[in-house]
Enzyme design. Structure first.
Site, short mmCIF file in Angstrom:
data_model
loop_
_atom_site.label_atom_id
_atom_site.label_comp_id
_atom_site.label_asym_id
_atom_site.label_seq_id
_atom_site.Cartn_x
_atom_site.Cartn_y
_atom_site.Cartn_z
N SER A 70 0.86 -1.23 0.02
CA SER A 70 -0.27 0.00 -0.01
C SER A 70 0.96 1.39 -0.04
CB SER A 70 -0.85 0.01 1.35
OG SER A 70 -1.83 -1.13 1.30
N1 SAH Z 1 -1.59 -4.56 3.78
C1 SAH Z 1 -1.01 -4.73 2.56
C2 SAH Z 1 -1.75 -4.42 1.26
C3 SAH Z 1 -1.52 -5.56 0.32
S1 SAH Z 1 -2.39 -5.38 -0.99
C4 SAH Z 1 0.10 -3.67 2.89
O1 SAH Z 1 0.37 -3.17 3.82
O2 SAH Z 1 0.87 -3.23 1.77
C5 SAH Z 1 -4.04 -6.22 -0.32
C6 SAH Z 1 -3.99 -7.82 0.01
O3 SAH Z 1 -5.33 -8.40 0.30
C7 SAH Z 1 -3.33 -8.69 -1.18
O4 SAH Z 1 -2.17 -9.14 -0.51
C8 SAH Z 1 -4.68 -9.74 -1.33
O5 SAH Z 1 -3.97 -10.95 -1.81
C9 SAH Z 1 -5.18 -9.80 0.05
N2 SAH Z 1 -6.68 -10.01 -0.39
C10 SAH Z 1 -7.59 -9.81 -1.17
N3 SAH Z 1 -8.83 -10.59 -0.91
C11 SAH Z 1 -8.75 -11.19 0.29
C12 SAH Z 1 -9.61 -11.79 0.97
N4 SAH Z 1 -10.77 -12.25 0.91
N5 SAH Z 1 -8.83 -12.24 2.35
C13 SAH Z 1 -7.72 -12.11 2.90
N6 SAH Z 1 -6.73 -11.34 1.92
C14 SAH Z 1 -7.11 -10.87 1.02
#
Ligand code: SAH
Length: 228
Positions: free
Chosen positions: A75
């Site tokens: 993010s």
């Molecule tokens: N929190 C992270 C952001 C990652 S992007 C950071 O700090 O950078 C969002 C993430 O959500 C991805 O890794 C994706 O695989 C996950 N995601 C999407 N749908 C999901 C679900 N239903 N349950 C758990 N994770 C999910």
């Protein structure tokens, strides 16, 4: 708490990952309206470059989302700061849930502002990466689970705050009932083209919804992925 970055070249970084570029990022976050000193301090002292592949680590302190593989992103620092600040609005947090661990950047920020953090990720290799990063930072108050996070993590709740870092089309109801009385759900809602950050506050059996700003997250998908 700092990470003794002076003694560890991996954590302290060199060149574009140096302290000066981190300070520049902090200035940008303040310009965009982030005011919580606690949140800014934690962002300042969290080495974002360790969450990225080496080829991208020189961009770690730019205020942008960057690829982490598996079609996912780390993010943007501004949005991490903003969501954390909303969660932290009334002071130290006891128990927090994150949906979408990714490589663990937001998780590690939360881990330093809350007593306990639980985080759920559907892509197994990303969760493994996050586990490694959290260990490197010495953060031990985090529980991770490989699962579809749209159902939350009931046995770890109730939570003071739930932060969802992937966007559903509509708010999953299971999450609402895992909030404490007074607890906050901070969640992007919408399709690929347009999403809105929303804050839902639980008051007994009532839920108050506040619509915040336009945002852009990867979609919240259903089911688990073992490896790809
Ligand atoms: N929190 C992270 C952001 C990652 S992007 C950071 O700090 O950078 C969002 C993430 O959500 C991805 O890794 C994706 O695989 C996950 N995601 C999407 N749908 C999901 C679900 N239903 N349950 C758990 N994770 C999910």
């Amino acid at each position: 708490m700092s990470f003794r970055s002076e003694s560890s070249p991996n954590l302290s970084g060199i060149g574009m990952t140096s302290q000066r570029t981190r300070e520049r990022l902090l200035g940008r976050l303040m310009d965009q309206g982030i005011t919580s000193m606690e949140v800014l301090d934690v962002i300042r002292s969290t080495p974002r470059h360790i969450f990225l592949d080496e080829a991208l680590s020189h961009r770690a302190y730019e205020d942008v989302a960057l690829p982490i593989g598996f079609n996912q992103t780390i993010s943007q620092p501004y949005i991490v700061a903003r969501m954390t600040e909303i969660a932290y609005r009334s002071g130290p947090l006891n128990n927090v849930l994150e949906i979408g661990t990714g490589c663990g950047y937001q998780t590690s920020i939360l881990a330093r502002l809350a007593k306990r953090v639980a985080s759920v990720e559907r892509i197994k290799p990303l969760l493994d990466k996050a586990r490694k990063n959290l260990r490197l930072l010495g953060l031990r108050n985090v529980s991770l689970k490989h699962d579809d996070g749209s159902l939350g993590w009931e046995s770890m709740g109730p939570f003071d705050a739930i932060i969802t870092t992937a966007a559903p089309q509509t708010i999953p109801h299971e999450l609402l009932f895992q909030l404490n009385d007074g607890g906050r759900l901070i969640i992007p809602v919408g399709g690929e083209a347009q999403q809105q950050l929303q804050l839902i506050t639980r008051q007994g059996e009532d839920f108050q919804r506040e619509k915040l700003e336009e945002v852009r997250f990867v979609p919240l998908l259903v089911g688990r992925v073992q490896d790809r």
